[in-house]
Design an enzyme around this catalytic site. Structure first.
Site, short mmCIF file in Angstrom:
data_model
loop_
_atom_site.label_atom_id
_atom_site.label_comp_id
_atom_site.label_asym_id
_atom_site.label_seq_id
_atom_site.Cartn_x
_atom_site.Cartn_y
_atom_site.Cartn_z
N HIS A 34 60.71 24.18 46.15
CA HIS A 34 59.43 24.68 45.58
C HIS A 34 59.00 25.45 46.88
O HIS A 34 59.62 25.80 47.83
CB HIS A 34 58.20 23.46 45.39
CG HIS A 34 58.15 22.60 46.72
ND1 HIS A 34 57.77 22.85 47.87
CD2 HIS A 34 58.58 21.33 46.75
CE1 HIS A 34 58.00 21.83 48.59
NE2 HIS A 34 58.27 20.72 47.92
N HIS A 37 59.47 24.82 50.38
CA HIS A 37 60.82 25.07 50.99
C HIS A 37 61.05 26.51 51.33
O HIS A 37 61.65 26.96 52.31
CB HIS A 37 62.01 24.54 50.02
CG HIS A 37 61.94 23.13 49.87
ND1 HIS A 37 61.34 22.34 48.50
CD2 HIS A 37 62.24 22.25 50.65
CE1 HIS A 37 61.70 21.37 48.49
NE2 HIS A 37 61.89 20.77 49.68
N SER A 188 58.45 17.73 46.02
CA SER A 188 59.37 17.50 44.93
C SER A 188 58.92 16.39 43.82
O SER A 188 59.25 16.41 42.71
CB SER A 188 60.90 17.49 45.36
OG SER A 188 61.36 18.54 46.21
#
Ligand code: PAF
Length: 282
Positions: A34, A37, A188
């Protein structure tokens, strides 16, 4: 972007970069990427000549009743995002490549002390799994620097300690948490939340922000503040694991401390969310 799935392949590619005099920044992940990151990759891009990312859902950091099996594996979408963010090389090994003898690896890396508290006490063995796999990845990639999200505050402290004490010649860089507009830290695991749970989830950030305000306004009974915050989260439908106010080195905080971090872990339905808010005041 090139992808390597073997240790030998990754080593050869990294060696070629080093031989060409390039600096390497490393972003280890478990995938299902996402914006948080991608921010790590963008930050890495600015700091080094070459960015290497890894995607590996590490079995040894999940407890027996945890969400290893249902952890999302989205390699194709993740690769596209990494390529778009100008990552140079992706390491995406299978579990057999990283743990040829299964989970029974004889050598592990255990960081004492700071792993006994917070997530360490509710997830026994978790940080040994993290420190072990990160050590292996460091030995495989041999980067100049590695970037980790500050959302996993305790994990970052464990990795800093391990890197220093095991003399890895790697600079550890913490990158600020990326939040949704309503304050929820990107993770996540947010994808596991139902729409009702997703609406409730930002209460963690609001609760931490209120605690911070109370402390800035002079309240110093950290234990009572934390316990009231836990009660509030319970009323809002969470099952809190902990709300804790500590020094930023994770030591117990006293009334004279001015650099603090509020840490929260709470379950919403079957999803365990963690977040933290570090701040200092005069
Ligand atoms: O933060 C994560 O995604 C993981 O714990 C890490 C550092 C990649 C180790 O598996």
């Amino acid at each position: 972007m090139k992808t390597e799935s073997t240790i030998a392949g990754l080593r050869a590619a990294a060696r070629a970069f080093r031989k060409a005099g390039k600096s390497i920044a490393f972003v280890p992940t478990m995938g299902n990427l996402h914006k948080g990151h991608i921010t790590l990759v963008e930050n890495a891009r600015r700091r080094a000549d070459v960015v290497i990312a890894s995607i590996f859902v590490n079995p040894t950091q999940f407890g027996v009743n945890e969400d290893f099996d249902k952890y999302p594996r989205t390699l194709a979408a993740d690769s596209a995002l990494l390529a778009e963010a100008h990552c140079d090389l992706l390491f995406a090994p299978e579990a057999k490549e990283m743990y040829p003898d299964g989970r029974t690896q004889l050598t592990t890396v255990a960081v004492a002390g700071i792993t006994d508290i917070l997530c360490g006490s509710s997830r026994p063995g978790h940080f040994t799994g993290v420190a072990t796999v990160v050590s292996k990845l460091f030995n495989i990639v041999q980067p100049d620097m590695a970037l980790f999200g500050e959302k996993d505050y305790q994990q970052l402290a464990v990795i800093r300690c391990m890197t220093r004490e095991l003399c890895f010649p790697i600079e550890i860089i913490g990158v600020p948490t990326v939040r949704a507009e309503d304050g929820l830290a990107l993770s996540s695991r947010n994808g596991f939340l139902s729409s009702d749970e997703r609406r409730a989830a930002p209460e963690i950030y609001r609760t931490m922000s209120n605690l911070k305000l109370a402390i800035e306004q002079g309240q110093r009974d950290f234990a009572s503040l934390a316990s009231a915050a836990q009660g509030h989260l319970k009323k809002c439908g969470f099952e809190p694991d902990y709300v804790d106010i500590r020094r930023q080195d994770l030591g117990a905080a006293g009334p004279e401390d001015r650099q603090l971090v509020i840490l929260v872990a709470a379950r919403l339905g079957s999803t365990r969310l963690i977040d933290n808010l570090a701040f200092e005041f005069t």
